[in-house]
Every structure is written in C-alpha cells, then in structure tokens.
Design a protein around this motif. Structure first.
Motif, PDB file in Angstrom:
ATOM      1  N   LEU A 128     100.865  38.299  86.665  1.00 53.97           N
ATOM      2  CA  LEU A 128     101.913  39.487  85.975  1.00 53.97           C
ATOM      3  C   LEU A 128     103.286  38.789  86.883  1.00 53.97           C
ATOM      4  O   LEU A 128     104.213  39.190  86.303  1.00 53.97           O
ATOM      5  CB  LEU A 128     101.652  39.865  84.888  1.00 53.97           C
ATOM      6  CG  LEU A 128     102.881  39.977  83.938  1.00 53.97           C
ATOM      7  CD1 LEU A 128     102.614  38.928  82.489  1.00 53.97           C
ATOM      8  CD2 LEU A 128     102.557  41.565  82.634  1.00 53.97           C
TER       9      LEU A 128
ATOM     10  N   GLY B 126     103.654  35.615  79.316  1.00 55.69           N
ATOM     11  CA  GLY B 126     103.522  35.846  80.196  1.00 55.69           C
ATOM     12  C   GLY B 126     101.684  35.785  80.305  1.00 55.69           C
ATOM     13  O   GLY B 126     101.250  35.777  81.431  1.00 55.69           O
ATOM     14  N   LEU B 127     101.263  36.782  79.255  1.00 55.60           N
ATOM     15  CA  LEU B 127     100.677  37.309  78.931  1.00 55.60           C
ATOM     16  C   LEU B 127      99.649  36.673  78.981  1.00 55.60           C
ATOM     17  O   LEU B 127      98.721  35.655  78.548  1.00 55.60           O
ATOM     18  CB  LEU B 127     100.803  38.836  78.051  1.00 55.60           C
ATOM     19  CG  LEU B 127     101.148  40.140  78.984  1.00 55.60           C
ATOM     20  CD1 LEU B 127     100.894  41.729  78.040  1.00 55.60           C
ATOM     21  CD2 LEU B 127      99.492  40.229  80.119  1.00 55.60           C
TER      22      LEU B 127
ATOM     23  N   THR C 112     106.455  37.580  86.563  1.00 54.96           N
ATOM     24  CA  THR C 112     107.138  37.791  85.887  1.00 54.96           C
ATOM     25  C   THR C 112     108.099  38.848  86.356  1.00 54.96           C
ATOM     26  O   THR C 112     108.917  39.284  85.613  1.00 54.96           O
ATOM     27  CB  THR C 112     106.733  37.535  84.420  1.00 54.96           C
ATOM     28  OG1 THR C 112     105.802  36.373  84.713  1.00 54.96           O
ATOM     29  CG2 THR C 112     107.726  38.072  83.263  1.00 54.96           C
TER      30      THR C 112
END
Length: 293
Positions: A210, A179-180, A213
C-alpha cells in the motif's frame, strides 16, 4: 510486445495537450509570475503607484517575528493534519475492506464529507463547538470541560485541525480502499496459512504493497494542509484568536487583502510556493526510495 500510440498528423498531439497547457499557464504560471513580479514592488492600496524595492519585502519578512511564528504554526499544523488524516483514513479503509453486512452504506457515509467545501466544513464544526449554542460544547461542559475556541487559541487550533482532517478523510479513504482491494487476496491467505496473525499480515504484506498509495496521499495531504485549508480557517477562526490559527496561506490573504500590503503579501506567497515545491522534491527524492512498487 509494447504498443505505442502513433499519430498520423504531427499537430494532433499538440492539439490534444493544448487545453491542459492553457489551463496550467493561465491558472498557475501566470499568477505565479505575477506574484514574483509584485514581490519586488511596493504598491499603494489602489495599485496606482508602485516602487521597485528588489528584495526589501523579503528582508522585512525575515526580520518579522510574527512571520516566523506563522511558519512554526504552519509546520505543526500541516504535520498534524497530514499524519492524523492518513492514519484515520487508513483505519477506516481497513475496516471498510472487512465489512460484509452494510458495507455499501458504510462506504457511502464515509465518502459524503468529500462533497462538503472547506468553508462549509468550517461553518459546520463551528456550530457544533459554538460556546453558546453548540451541542458538542454543551456536552463537554456537562463533563466539566470548558471549550471556547473563540477565546482559547489552543482549542481554536485543535478545532481547525479536526475540521481540516474531517474534510480530507473521504479523499484519503477512497484511495486507501482502492489500494487495499487491489492487493491479491492469495498473498494474505498464504500468510495466514503460514501462521501470520492479522498484525503481522498487515505490516509485512498489506502496508508495503500500500506504500505507493500512501506516498501519493502524503504529498497530496501536505499540499492540502498548506493551501486547501484556507476556507476552514477563514470560516472558523479567521486566523484568531491572537493569531493562534494564522497559518501561512491565511497570513498571505490577511496581509494582502486586509492589510493592503500587496508587496509583502506577494513575497510571502513566493516563499510559500518555494517551500511547497522544496517539500515535494524532498518527498520524491528521498521518501519515494522506501516505496515498494
């Protein structure tokens, strides 16, 4: 223009979905139906005789103080496992996203715990904290801390939480890191140019992006803490000492397979299933509203 998959044969979509449907029916709906059926019966240890008692098993549970003690324990346990696991995994993912030298080795070491089964994780942490031969227990004793999870219920619960969190960290880490890395760097660079510090960039840009997620992992970690931690508890404490780690999923096993109370154990599993479904519904109904897609 939206592209949609079309099938020339009407039976082909059903054929493609059939394997997954069969697996779901055999490994979820069938056992669930069997548990519901057995929850309204009283059976002997060998299953030879059974008696229909309707809701008597559930009434007995709701009048059992030890069952509500296990419920309270499970709520605290699942909350700590989910929150600590997500927080630590997010911290490690943020650090991995910034590491330049040795990044591959750093990520590989963090992924390794995912290959360890929960029961094996329980055995490993049991050896480390064993009051007789454990190196960590020896180090704690050296600084004046007596750690004996075999006789101390609070220490046993702490150790089970640590082992459960460690076993799930790799799974959370992988999703957080992905996600990052999917967040456009241009947004972060633009915020930095505008004068936003690292903390401000994280809370105002990275964390909201984020959130999908994080929401997915929240659901997964709660389900994991309710069901997936059975192996950790069984290998490490077996619900003890003094029922200090006897969470609901282990109580179902303990009462059903050791106590031979098949009807009561089935009733517990039905309640546990309803609770998890309700929690998942609440998360999708209310918490998902705060998620930014």
């Amino acid at each position: 223009m939206e592209k949609r998959v079309t099938f020339h044969e009407r039976w082909l979509p059903y054929l493609l979905v059939a394997p997954q449907m069969i697996i779901t029916l055999v490994f979820f709906f069938w056992p669930s139906g069997q548990a519901i059926y057995q929850s309204v019966l009283i059976e002997d240890a060998f299953g030879g005789n059974s008696k229909f008692v309707f809701l008597d098993n559930f009434i007995h549970l709701f009048n059992d103080d030890s069952y509500f003690a296990s419920v309270r324990l499970t709520v605290v346990f699942s909350f700590l496992v989910a929150t600590i696991g997500l927080a630590v995994s997010l911290l490690l993912a943020v650090m991995a996203d910034r590491v330049i030298r040795g990044a591959t080795a750093y990520k590989a070491f963090l992924v390794w715990p995912y290959a360890v089964a929960p029961a094996v994780a329980g055995v490993l942490w049991g050896f480390l904290f064993n009051p007789s031969v454990g190196i960590v227990a020896w180090m704690l004793q050296g600084i004046g801390i007596e750690f004996n999870y075999v006789t101390n219920g609070n220490q046993a619960l702490t150790l089970v939480i640590i082992a459960a969190v460690w076993n799930q960290i790799s799974y959370n880490f992988l999703f957080f890191l992905a996600g990052l890395q999917s967040i456009p760097k241009s947004l972060i660079e633009a915020a930095a140019i505008d004068g936003a510090g690292p903390g401000r960039r994280f809370w105002d840009i990275i964390f909201p992006l984020l959130s999908p997620t994080g929401f997915f992992l929240l659901v997964i970690n709660i389900i994991y803490s309710f069901f997936g931690t059975f192996g950790v508890v069984d290998a490490l404490t077996k619900g003890g000492p003094g029922q200090a780690t006897n969470i609901l999923v282990y109580k179902v096993y303990n009462d059903g397979f050791r106590g031979q109370d098949l009807g009561g154990s089935s009733a517990q599993s039905v309640i546990l299933m309803i609770v998890v479904i309700a929690l998942t519904f609440v998360q999708f109904r209310f918490i998902e509203r705060r998620v930014h897609y």
